[in-house]
Design an enzyme around this catalytic site. Structure first.
Site, mmCIF file in Angstrom:
data_model
loop_
_atom_site.group_PDB
_atom_site.id
_atom_site.type_symbol
_atom_site.label_atom_id
_atom_site.label_comp_id
_atom_site.label_asym_id
_atom_site.label_seq_id
_atom_site.Cartn_x
_atom_site.Cartn_y
_atom_site.Cartn_z
ATOM 1 N N LEU A 192 -2.894 91.869 80.555
ATOM 2 C CA LEU A 192 -4.142 92.580 80.660
ATOM 3 C C LEU A 192 -3.605 93.255 81.564
ATOM 4 O O LEU A 192 -4.405 93.880 82.084
ATOM 5 C CB LEU A 192 -4.727 91.350 81.549
ATOM 6 C CG LEU A 192 -5.570 90.034 80.836
ATOM 7 C CD1 LEU A 192 -6.161 89.187 81.503
ATOM 8 C CD2 LEU A 192 -6.071 90.072 79.015
ATOM 9 N N GLU A 252 2.971 98.556 86.848
ATOM 10 C CA GLU A 252 4.301 99.230 86.311
ATOM 11 C C GLU A 252 5.328 99.454 87.195
ATOM 12 O O GLU A 252 6.408 99.043 87.127
ATOM 13 C CB GLU A 252 4.113 100.843 85.618
ATOM 14 C CG GLU A 252 3.120 100.676 84.674
ATOM 15 C CD GLU A 252 1.869 99.884 84.566
ATOM 16 O OE1 GLU A 252 0.884 99.168 83.808
ATOM 17 O OE2 GLU A 252 0.781 99.847 85.949
ATOM 18 N N ASP A 283 22.026 90.396 86.208
ATOM 19 C CA ASP A 283 22.318 90.070 84.820
ATOM 20 C C ASP A 283 24.289 90.452 84.427
ATOM 21 O O ASP A 283 25.089 90.075 84.403
ATOM 22 C CB ASP A 283 21.870 90.355 83.252
ATOM 23 C CG ASP A 283 22.414 90.349 81.887
ATOM 24 O OD1 ASP A 283 22.439 89.265 81.895
ATOM 25 O OD2 ASP A 283 23.200 91.747 81.028
#
Length: 160
Positions: free
Chosen positions: A75, A114, A128
């Site tokens: 949204l 953001e 990672d």
């Protein structure tokens, strides 16, 4: 406490209409950290990781993530961002990398999501790149530090 804005009168999820809101300068700062083994932190800080510049790649990942937030969070409005910066601080005492993301726009809705997305994806990228040597890393303390702009003005997290 304000009401939840992402639900209509029938209780259904919807995207908030920001069309009538004023365009203002908006900024958000989010922070977080990833804790790791001392040897893992040494690989990162000494630049000896065989995958390359861990923090440089994590910085780019965070910037890209901020730009794609509306693709990830259902949204969120797509926004034209005017600034995204991702900075890292090495906390040698606690074997951690701290991340601070600042995002800005001139628009009708804020950029908190953001900034938070930039922090989280930056830390995920570190994970990672380093998971082969340290699967026990922990991302923690991801939080909004400050937001400015819009009708509600400035909000800052109070130190605990």
């Amino acid at each position: 406490m304000s009401e939840l804005t992402h639900f209509n009168q029938a209780g259904e999820a919807h995207m908030v209409d920001v069309g009538a809101k004023d365009i203002t300068q908006r900024r958000a700062i989010a922070t977080g950290q990833i804790k790791m083994l001392p040897d893992t932190l040494a690989l990162i800080t000494q630049g000896n990781h065989k995958k390359g510049d861990v923090l440089g790649i994590a910085r780019i990942a965070g910037i890209m993530a901020a730009k794609k937030t509306s693709d990830l969070i259902p949204l969120c409005h797509p926004l034209a961002l005017t600034k995204v910066s991702v900075d890292f601080e090495i906390d040698a005492q606690n074997h951690a990398v701290k991340c601070l993301a600042t995002v800005a726009t001139a628009g009708q809705t804020g950029v908190e999501m953001e900034a938070l997305t930039a922090v989280q994806v930056s830390l995920l990228t570190i994970y990672d790149m380093c998971k082969a040597v340290d699967r026990g890393m922990v991302m923690t303390d991801i939080q909004l530090h400050e937001k400015a702009g819009g009708k509600s003005g400035l909000w800052q997290r109070h130190p605990s």
